[in-house]
Design an enzyme around this catalytic site. Structure first.
Site, PDB file in Angstrom:
ATOM      1  N   HIS A 104      77.372  89.021-130.600  1.00  0.00           N
ATOM      2  CA  HIS A 104      78.335  88.103-131.234  1.00  0.00           C
ATOM      3  C   HIS A 104      79.039  87.301-130.148  1.00  0.00           C
ATOM      4  O   HIS A 104      79.344  87.823-129.071  1.00  0.00           O
ATOM      5  CB  HIS A 104      79.370  88.889-132.036  1.00  0.00           C
ATOM      6  CG  HIS A 104      80.585  88.073-132.321  1.00  0.00           C
ATOM      7  ND1 HIS A 104      80.558  86.992-133.181  1.00  0.00           N
ATOM      8  CD2 HIS A 104      81.828  88.129-131.814  1.00  0.00           C
ATOM      9  CE1 HIS A 104      81.753  86.435-133.194  1.00  0.00           C
ATOM     10  NE2 HIS A 104      82.552  87.108-132.389  1.00  0.00           N
ATOM     11  N   ARG A 120      79.347  79.558-139.394  1.00  0.00           N
ATOM     12  CA  ARG A 120      79.744  78.302-138.714  1.00  0.00           C
ATOM     13  C   ARG A 120      78.482  77.460-138.458  1.00  0.00           C
ATOM     14  O   ARG A 120      78.484  76.247-138.608  1.00  0.00           O
ATOM     15  CB  ARG A 120      80.452  78.593-137.392  1.00  0.00           C
ATOM     16  CG  ARG A 120      81.880  79.114-137.558  1.00  0.00           C
ATOM     17  CD  ARG A 120      82.590  79.261-136.222  1.00  0.00           C
ATOM     18  NE  ARG A 120      84.003  79.594-136.378  1.00  0.00           N
ATOM     19  CZ  ARG A 120      84.626  80.539-135.661  1.00  0.00           C
ATOM     20  NH1 ARG A 120      83.948  81.227-134.750  1.00  0.00           N
ATOM     21  NH2 ARG A 120      85.908  80.794-135.832  1.00  0.00           N
ATOM     22  N   ASP A 148      79.430  83.715-136.799  1.00  0.00           N
ATOM     23  CA  ASP A 148      78.695  82.715-136.011  1.00  0.00           C
ATOM     24  C   ASP A 148      77.732  81.968-136.955  1.00  0.00           C
ATOM     25  O   ASP A 148      77.656  80.744-136.946  1.00  0.00           O
ATOM     26  CB  ASP A 148      77.869  83.362-134.901  1.00  0.00           C
ATOM     27  CG  ASP A 148      78.614  84.465-134.134  1.00  0.00           C
ATOM     28  OD1 ASP A 148      79.201  85.362-134.774  1.00  0.00           O
ATOM     29  OD2 ASP A 148      78.592  84.434-132.905  1.00  0.00           O
ATOM     30  N   ARG A 191      87.037  91.015-120.202  1.00  0.00           N
ATOM     31  CA  ARG A 191      86.598  91.589-121.462  1.00  0.00           C
ATOM     32  C   ARG A 191      86.427  93.088-121.325  1.00  0.00           C
ATOM     33  O   ARG A 191      86.677  93.830-122.254  1.00  0.00           O
ATOM     34  CB  ARG A 191      85.270  90.954-121.897  1.00  0.00           C
ATOM     35  CG  ARG A 191      85.493  89.515-122.314  1.00  0.00           C
ATOM     36  CD  ARG A 191      84.293  88.910-122.977  1.00  0.00           C
ATOM     37  NE  ARG A 191      84.510  87.473-123.151  1.00  0.00           N
ATOM     38  CZ  ARG A 191      83.629  86.661-123.706  1.00  0.00           C
ATOM     39  NH1 ARG A 191      82.490  87.159-124.121  1.00  0.00           N
ATOM     40  NH2 ARG A 191      83.870  85.379-123.856  1.00  0.00           N
ATOM     41  N   THR A 244      92.064  83.162-134.882  1.00  0.00           N
ATOM     42  CA  THR A 244      91.252  82.751-136.048  1.00  0.00           C
ATOM     43  C   THR A 244      91.528  83.771-137.147  1.00  0.00           C
ATOM     44  O   THR A 244      91.768  84.948-136.874  1.00  0.00           O
ATOM     45  CB  THR A 244      89.751  82.798-135.710  1.00  0.00           C
ATOM     46  OG1 THR A 244      89.478  84.027-135.039  1.00  0.00           O
ATOM     47  CG2 THR A 244      89.354  81.649-134.829  1.00  0.00           C
TER      48      THR A 244
HETATM   49  O1  LIG Z   1      86.481  82.688-133.683  1.00  0.00           O
HETATM   50  C1  LIG Z   1      86.685  83.618-132.878  1.00  0.00           C
HETATM   51  N1  LIG Z   1      87.912  83.863-132.337  1.00  0.00           N
HETATM   52  C2  LIG Z   1      88.061  84.786-131.228  1.00  0.00           C
HETATM   53  C3  LIG Z   1      89.485  85.120-131.024  1.00  0.00           C
HETATM   54  C4  LIG Z   1      90.334  85.456-132.044  1.00  0.00           C
HETATM   55  C5  LIG Z   1      91.617  85.745-131.627  1.00  0.00           C
HETATM   56  S1  LIG Z   1      91.732  85.558-129.963  1.00  0.00           S
HETATM   57  C6  LIG Z   1      90.084  85.115-129.810  1.00  0.00           C
HETATM   58  C7  LIG Z   1      87.474  84.175-129.999  1.00  0.00           C
HETATM   59  C8  LIG Z   1      87.380  82.813-129.850  1.00  0.00           C
HETATM   60  C9  LIG Z   1      86.824  82.330-128.681  1.00  0.00           C
HETATM   61  C10 LIG Z   1      86.378  83.221-127.709  1.00  0.00           C
HETATM   62  C11 LIG Z   1      86.527  84.582-127.933  1.00  0.00           C
HETATM   63  N2  LIG Z   1      86.093  85.441-126.975  1.00  0.00           N
HETATM   64  C12 LIG Z   1      86.274  86.818-127.004  1.00  0.00           C
HETATM   65  C13 LIG Z   1      85.220  87.593-126.540  1.00  0.00           C
HETATM   66  C14 LIG Z   1      85.361  88.963-126.434  1.00  0.00           C
HETATM   67  C15 LIG Z   1      86.541  89.549-126.848  1.00  0.00           C
HETATM   68  F1  LIG Z   1      86.675  90.890-126.740  1.00  0.00           F
HETATM   69  C16 LIG Z   1      87.592  88.787-127.343  1.00  0.00           C
HETATM   70  C17 LIG Z   1      87.464  87.405-127.431  1.00  0.00           C
HETATM   71  N3  LIG Z   1      87.069  85.059-129.087  1.00  0.00           N
HETATM   72  C18 LIG Z   1      87.303  86.026-131.574  1.00  0.00           C
HETATM   73  C19 LIG Z   1      85.892  85.687-131.938  1.00  0.00           C
HETATM   74  O2  LIG Z   1      84.944  86.566-131.698  1.00  0.00           O
HETATM   75  C20 LIG Z   1      85.631  84.516-132.596  1.00  0.00           C
HETATM   76  S2  LIG Z   1      84.039  84.111-133.141  1.00  0.00           S
HETATM   77  C21 LIG Z   1      83.244  83.402-131.729  1.00  0.00           C
HETATM   78  C22 LIG Z   1      83.764  83.540-130.456  1.00  0.00           C
HETATM   79  C23 LIG Z   1      83.100  82.932-129.374  1.00  0.00           C
HETATM   80  C24 LIG Z   1      81.917  82.206-129.591  1.00  0.00           C
HETATM   81  C25 LIG Z   1      81.405  82.071-130.871  1.00  0.00           C
HETATM   82  C26 LIG Z   1      82.067  82.684-131.940  1.00  0.00           C
HETATM   83 CL1  LIG Z   1      81.424  82.521-133.554  1.00  0.00          CL
END
Ligand SMILES: O=C1N[C@](c2ccsc2)(c2cccc(Nc3ccc(F)cc3)n2)CC(O)=C1Sc1ccccc1Cl
Length: 333
Positions: free
Chosen positions: A192, A168, A165, A105, A247
């Protein structure tokens, strides 16, 4: 069309109704879901799209324009030059390098900071009175970055934070209770994503606090069920990524909801990423952005809720604030 016999042009005072212009930076899945929702919810008179890929950008702008027969008339402009965002009321920043599988990250963050250094200063210069709404991940750190690079007051720099978050979370509590999610009050706050903090005492349905409303609905709603729901919020995000690779719809609707509250001056309360220094014992010297329930209006963050949190919840918030502050310090902004 021919003018009527007694035609007189609009006088300047009525001709220049304040037109609402929203700019979306980043024409990827998230940016286009947001643009499409803004169009269908009639939130703007003009939309500007910015992206680094000219063909993708022009294709998306044209494709949206071709929907004109089914939508309220909106001027859609696009360009790789941020100057197209001039005089925006709201600039939504979704631009972000896609996370390379296995990439840390921190590495993703550094790539996104480099992107923000190119995007935020010109956008701020072209729309000095705009509201900035940051959506790219990691959203709490990138909201801090946008604040530092824009020079805007923190009240006009908002991160989408745990708004998604929490929506959901509300959906899952609503399903558990068989009630409409719009009638469920429930907040997740702090950082977040994986480390967001579910505030159990904030759950209320029909004016009844969590445990009472949930027990009376003949559903066992003990700690285990609550923890299961918190885990399902995180799991839901990973489940969608695993199934469709990204997403878009939920984040699109959650950002459109924030846009309505901001530009229609609704004074609605949303959990969004705000400058949290001084709240819940977070040091005034630690300039960190994390999500707390905030009153949103045309001026941006009109105020932040001072929630009654349990000791455990405060500890989790402070731990997130410390991690975020350490990440922000690394950026040397
Ligand atoms: O719904 C998602 N989708 C993403 C996503 C969208 C396209 S690729 C990944 C997601 C999904 C799962 C994990 C995750 N982790 C992450 C953390 C830091 C970053 F810089 C990038 C991604 N991100 C981006 C994101 O923030 C969300 S909300 C989310 C994520 C993890 C836990 C709870 C929630 Cl509510």
């Amino acid at each position: 069309f021919r003018p009527v016999a007694d035609d007189s042009p609009l006088t300047p005072s009525t001709a220049h109704r304040r037109l609402t212009k929203i700019s979306v930076i980043g024409a990827g899945n998230v940016g286009m879901a947001i643009a499409q929702t803004i169009l269908t919810q009639n939130l703007a008179d003009e939309i500007a799209l910015v992206d680094a890929l000219p063909d993708k950008l022009r294709g998306e702008a044209l494709d949206l324009q071709h929907a004109a027969a089914f939508l309220p008339r909106v001027r859609i402009v696009s360009g790789t030059d941020p100057a197209v965002t001039k005089n925006s009321d709201l600039v939504i920043v979704t631009a972000g390098a896609r996370q390379i599988p296995g990439e840390t990250r921190l590495n993703l963050l550094q790539r996104n900071v480099a992107l923000y250094r190119k995007i935020v200063p010109p956008v701020a210069e072209h729309s000095p009175d705009a509201l900035l709404l940051v959506v790219s991940n990691p959203v709490d750190v990138l909201t801090y970055v946008a604040w530092k690079l824009s020079g805007f007051p923190a009240s006009r720099v908002i991160g989408s934070g745990t708004n998604l978050d929490s929506s959901r979370f509300r959906f899952l509590v609503a399903e558990h209770l068989d009630v409409n999610a719009q009638d469920v009050q429930a907040y997740m706050v702090g950082e977040h994503g994986d480390s967001s903090v579910a505030i159990w005492s904030s759950i209320s349905v029909g004016g009844m606090p969590a445990f009472k409303s949930l027990r009376d609905s003949h559903h066992s709603f003990d700690e285990a069920a609550l923890e299961g729901i918190r885990r399902a919020v995180v799991g839901g995000a990973y489940e969608v990524i695993g199934l469709k690779g990204y997403t878009s719809w939920a984040i699109g609707y959650s950002v459109a909801s924030l846009t309505t509250s901001l530009l229609r001056d609704q004074r609605r309360v949303h959990p969004v990423s705000v400058l949290a220094s001084g709240f819940h014992g977070i040091s005034d010297g630690h300039e960190v952005f994390l999500s707390l329930p905030a009153r949103l209006g045309r001026g941006g963050i009109l105020g932040v809720a001072e929630m009654d949190l349990t000791e455990a919840e405060v500890v989790q918030l402070r731990r997130s604030a410390k991690t975020l502050w350490e990440n922000c310090q690394l950026l040397g902004l």
